[in-house]
Write a protein that holds these residues in place. Structure first.
Motif, PDB file in Angstrom:
ATOM      1  N   UNK A  16      68.746  71.458  63.956  1.00  0.00           N
ATOM      2  CA  UNK A  16      68.558  72.900  63.854  1.00  0.00           C
ATOM      3  C   UNK A  16      69.504  73.518  62.822  1.00  0.00           C
ATOM      4  N   UNK A  17      70.734  73.036  62.762  1.00  0.00           N
ATOM      5  CA  UNK A  17      71.663  73.596  61.784  1.00  0.00           C
ATOM      6  C   UNK A  17      71.204  73.273  60.367  1.00  0.00           C
ATOM      7  N   UNK A  18      70.569  72.134  60.179  1.00  0.00           N
ATOM      8  CA  UNK A  18      70.038  71.801  58.852  1.00  0.00           C
ATOM      9  C   UNK A  18      68.849  72.694  58.499  1.00  0.00           C
ATOM     10  N   UNK A  19      68.019  73.011  59.482  1.00  0.00           N
ATOM     11  CA  UNK A  19      66.878  73.894  59.237  1.00  0.00           C
ATOM     12  C   UNK A  19      67.370  75.302  58.890  1.00  0.00           C
ATOM     13  N   UNK A  20      68.346  75.779  59.645  1.00  0.00           N
ATOM     14  CA  UNK A  20      68.877  77.113  59.393  1.00  0.00           C
ATOM     15  C   UNK A  20      69.516  77.176  58.014  1.00  0.00           C
ATOM     16  N   UNK A  21      70.293  76.177  57.647  1.00  0.00           N
ATOM     17  CA  UNK A  21      70.933  76.194  56.333  1.00  0.00           C
ATOM     18  C   UNK A  21      69.910  76.075  55.210  1.00  0.00           C
ATOM     19  N   UNK A  22      68.774  75.444  55.472  1.00  0.00           N
ATOM     20  CA  UNK A  22      67.721  75.364  54.459  1.00  0.00           C
ATOM     21  C   UNK A  22      67.160  76.751  54.160  1.00  0.00           C
ATOM     22  N   UNK A  23      67.012  77.580  55.192  1.00  0.00           N
ATOM     23  CA  UNK A  23      66.464  78.910  54.987  1.00  0.00           C
ATOM     24  C   UNK A  23      67.504  79.907  54.460  1.00  0.00           C
ATOM     25  N   UNK A  24      68.758  79.717  54.821  1.00  0.00           N
ATOM     26  CA  UNK A  24      69.778  80.670  54.381  1.00  0.00           C
ATOM     27  C   UNK A  24      70.427  80.288  53.052  1.00  0.00           C
ATOM     28  N   UNK A  25      70.204  79.098  52.572  1.00  0.00           N
ATOM     29  CA  UNK A  25      70.841  78.647  51.332  1.00  0.00           C
ATOM     30  C   UNK A  25      70.466  79.509  50.122  1.00  0.00           C
ATOM     31  N   UNK A  26      69.194  79.882  49.913  1.00  0.00           N
ATOM     32  CA  UNK A  26      68.895  80.714  48.743  1.00  0.00           C
ATOM     33  C   UNK A  26      69.587  82.078  48.781  1.00  0.00           C
ATOM     34  N   UNK A  27      69.638  82.699  49.946  1.00  0.00           N
ATOM     35  CA  UNK A  27      70.298  84.000  50.065  1.00  0.00           C
ATOM     36  C   UNK A  27      71.798  83.856  49.824  1.00  0.00           C
ATOM     37  N   UNK A  28      72.401  82.811  50.377  1.00  0.00           N
ATOM     38  CA  UNK A  28      73.824  82.578  50.182  1.00  0.00           C
ATOM     39  C   UNK A  28      74.128  82.310  48.709  1.00  0.00           C
ATOM     40  N   UNK A  29      73.292  81.505  48.047  1.00  0.00           N
ATOM     41  CA  UNK A  29      73.484  81.210  46.623  1.00  0.00           C
ATOM     42  C   UNK A  29      73.392  82.493  45.791  1.00  0.00           C
ATOM     43  N   UNK A  30      72.387  83.320  46.068  1.00  0.00           N
ATOM     44  CA  UNK A  30      72.207  84.567  45.324  1.00  0.00           C
ATOM     45  C   UNK A  30      73.420  85.486  45.500  1.00  0.00           C
TER      46      UNK A  30
END
Length: 161
Positions: A16-30
């Motif tokens: 689940x933590x990998x799934x969550x980080x997959x979705x939040x990674x683009x926003x965090x990068x931006x």
């Protein structure tokens, strides 16, 4: 039984933590690479800043736009001064509640609040809620004329020579 046991995270939570980080990674990068480097460090984002406009004494009598802008600036300044008075009053009330038997600790806050109230009244008092910048300007003019003739307000009238 006294030994230490290593706790291993269950497989489901790791997934689940990998799934969550997959979705939040683009926003965090931006945010980290585009927004934060381009932001002014001293900019306060929660206050709207208005440029100061000419005061009513700097406006021509037939310049209605300047008079309107001065009136709007006056209304904003009055609202700020009202909020300052309310904040100081609330601080004094909270000080009285927390320092109940020994209210001598609240003297400085009380003096600040009374000074702010006095200054507010000398600038905006008795012009009403619909008062304009012209009303306040005339009030200031009349107060200055009174002080020139009779001395500062609240000190008693000076002796006539």
């Amino acid at each position: 039984m006294g030994g230490t046991t290593d706790y291993e995270e269950p497989t489901f939570l790791r997934g689940m933590s990998k799934v969550v980080s997959t979705f939040t990674a683009p926003a965090r990068y931006f945010r980290e690479n585009i927004v934060e480097p381009n932001r002014k460090q001293d900019a306060v984002w929660y206050h709207r800043t208005f440029r100061r406009v000419p005061t009513i004494d700097e406006c021509y009598t037939d310049d209605y736009i300047c008079r309107h802008e001065a009136d709007e600036q006056f209304k904003r300044d009055r609202l700020v001064d009202q909020n300052i008075c309310n904040i100081l009053k609330n601080r004094f009330t909270e000080c009285l509640r927390s320092e109940h038997p020994d209210i001598g600790n609240c003297d400085k806050i009380k003096e600040d609040w009374q000074l702010a109230e006095t200054n507010y009244f000398s600038k905006y008092g008795e012009i009403g809620v619909r008062g304009t910048v012209i009303d306040a300007f005339m009030r200031q003019k009349h107060r200055m004329a009174w002080e020139r003739r009779h001395g500062p307000i609240g000190t008693g009238m000076k002796e006539s020579v």
